[in-house]
Design a protein around this motif. Sequence first.
Motif, short mmCIF file in Angstrom:
data_model
loop_
_atom_site.label_atom_id
_atom_site.label_comp_id
_atom_site.label_asym_id
_atom_site.label_seq_id
_atom_site.Cartn_x
_atom_site.Cartn_y
_atom_site.Cartn_z
N GLU A 71 0.84 -1.20 0.00
CA GLU A 71 0.00 0.00 0.00
C GLU A 71 0.87 1.25 0.00
O GLU A 71 0.58 2.23 -0.69
CB GLU A 71 -0.91 -0.01 1.23
CG GLU A 71 -1.98 1.06 1.22
CD GLU A 71 -2.92 0.96 0.03
OE1 GLU A 71 -3.37 2.02 -0.47
OE2 GLU A 71 -3.20 -0.17 -0.42
N GLY A 72 1.96 1.21 0.78
CA GLY A 72 2.85 2.36 0.83
C GLY A 72 3.60 2.60 -0.46
O GLY A 72 4.00 3.72 -0.76
N ALA A 73 3.79 1.54 -1.25
CA ALA A 73 4.53 1.65 -2.50
C ALA A 73 3.70 2.21 -3.64
O ALA A 73 4.23 2.53 -4.70
CB ALA A 73 5.09 0.28 -2.89
N ARG A 74 2.40 2.33 -3.45
CA ARG A 74 1.52 2.75 -4.55
C ARG A 74 1.85 4.12 -5.11
O ARG A 74 1.60 4.39 -6.29
CB ARG A 74 0.06 2.75 -4.08
CG ARG A 74 -0.54 1.35 -3.95
CD ARG A 74 -2.02 1.42 -3.61
NE ARG A 74 -2.62 0.11 -3.47
CZ ARG A 74 -3.08 -0.62 -4.49
NH1 ARG A 74 -3.02 -0.13 -5.71
NH2 ARG A 74 -3.61 -1.81 -4.28
N ILE A 186 16.30 -0.42 -6.67
CA ILE A 186 15.28 -1.12 -5.89
C ILE A 186 15.62 -1.06 -4.41
O ILE A 186 14.75 -0.79 -3.57
CB ILE A 186 15.14 -2.58 -6.36
CG1 ILE A 186 14.51 -2.64 -7.75
CG2 ILE A 186 14.28 -3.38 -5.37
CD1 ILE A 186 14.30 -4.06 -8.28
N THR A 187 16.88 -1.30 -4.08
CA THR A 187 17.31 -1.28 -2.68
C THR A 187 17.08 0.09 -2.06
O THR A 187 16.56 0.21 -0.95
CB THR A 187 18.79 -1.65 -2.56
OG1 THR A 187 18.99 -2.97 -3.06
CG2 THR A 187 19.24 -1.62 -1.10
N THR A 188 17.47 1.14 -2.78
CA THR A 188 17.33 2.50 -2.25
C THR A 188 15.85 2.87 -2.06
O THR A 188 15.46 3.40 -1.01
CB THR A 188 17.98 3.51 -3.20
OG1 THR A 188 19.38 3.21 -3.32
CG2 THR A 188 17.83 4.94 -2.67
N ALA A 189 15.04 2.59 -3.08
CA ALA A 189 13.61 2.90 -3.00
C ALA A 189 12.94 2.08 -1.90
O ALA A 189 12.07 2.58 -1.18
CB ALA A 189 12.94 2.64 -4.35
N LEU A 193 10.96 3.25 1.53
CA LEU A 193 9.59 2.78 1.74
C LEU A 193 9.43 2.12 3.11
O LEU A 193 8.52 2.46 3.86
CB LEU A 193 9.21 1.79 0.64
CG LEU A 193 7.92 0.97 0.87
CD1 LEU A 193 6.71 1.88 0.87
CD2 LEU A 193 7.79 -0.11 -0.21
N ARG A 194 10.30 1.18 3.43
CA ARG A 194 10.15 0.43 4.68
C ARG A 194 10.30 1.35 5.90
O ARG A 194 9.62 1.17 6.91
CB ARG A 194 11.17 -0.70 4.74
CG ARG A 194 12.60 -0.23 4.97
CD ARG A 194 13.59 -1.37 4.98
NE ARG A 194 14.92 -0.87 5.34
CZ ARG A 194 16.01 -1.61 5.31
NH1 ARG A 194 15.94 -2.88 4.94
NH2 ARG A 194 17.18 -1.10 5.66
N ASN A 195 11.20 2.34 5.79
CA ASN A 195 11.37 3.28 6.90
C ASN A 195 10.13 4.16 7.07
O ASN A 195 9.71 4.46 8.19
CB ASN A 195 12.61 4.15 6.67
CG ASN A 195 13.90 3.36 6.79
OD1 ASN A 195 13.93 2.28 7.39
ND2 ASN A 195 14.98 3.89 6.22
N ARG A 196 9.56 4.55 5.93
CA ARG A 196 8.38 5.41 5.99
C ARG A 196 7.16 4.66 6.53
O ARG A 196 6.37 5.20 7.29
CB ARG A 196 8.09 5.97 4.58
CG ARG A 196 6.82 6.82 4.48
CD ARG A 196 6.81 7.61 3.18
NE ARG A 196 7.11 6.79 2.03
CZ ARG A 196 6.20 6.02 1.41
NH1 ARG A 196 4.95 5.99 1.86
NH2 ARG A 196 6.51 5.32 0.35
#
Length: 225
Positions: A71-74, A186-189, A193-196
């Motif tokens: 959901e956060g990646a949308r 991908i790693t950076t994005a 995302l995971r931190n947010r």
Amino acid sequence: MRDLDLWYTELGRDLSPNSVRNVHAIVRRVLNRGVAWGWIDRNPALYATLPEQHSIEVAPPTTAQVKALLEGARENPTLYVAVRLAASTGARRGQLCSIRWRDIRGGVLTMEHAIVEGTDGLVEKSRKEGNRISAPLDDGTLAVLEEHRRERRALLTAVDGGELPDDAFVLSQAIDGSTPPRPSWITTAWTRLRNRVGFPDVRFHDLRHYVGTQLMAHYDPVTVA
């Protein structure tokens, strides 16, 4: 030495300590040849700092966490597609970066290549002959891919009136899909995302473990492997 230490630290964000040590072993051997040939005076890899080897208990993310991350990646459509594919197929970063639209046929994703970041840029490596991976895609993932393709086609048409070719890279950041994305992107994005979202300890590679755990509930280990 400092450059190697920084590189190993960067690798450690997405690889296990053992994997980083394997990379180091290759670097050390290559630099040893440089010393033997007189290109360098000493091997800096001999003085590099390596991550400690220790057993890590694999803790795949929960289904609730995966849903929250999706959901956060949308807000980043390309990242959303990457996360969706990883969470449904267990594909690695390099494999995801190599996927072209032609690799999706009849609801099945076939992966025969991987993108690797080499010293001279991106390299598309082929898997060993006869060692292709075919993964059936669920209806939801297929719908996400179709929407992504429509959006890419519309963008390309609006910019220069061109057609999105069948060999375009699915996750490409180029409008025409002509170049693959970097695995490090991908790693950076993913890290942002995971931190947010609030799951700072979940690695992108953990999605692969998540898929394995889900499959083990329905299939035997040999089939899952």
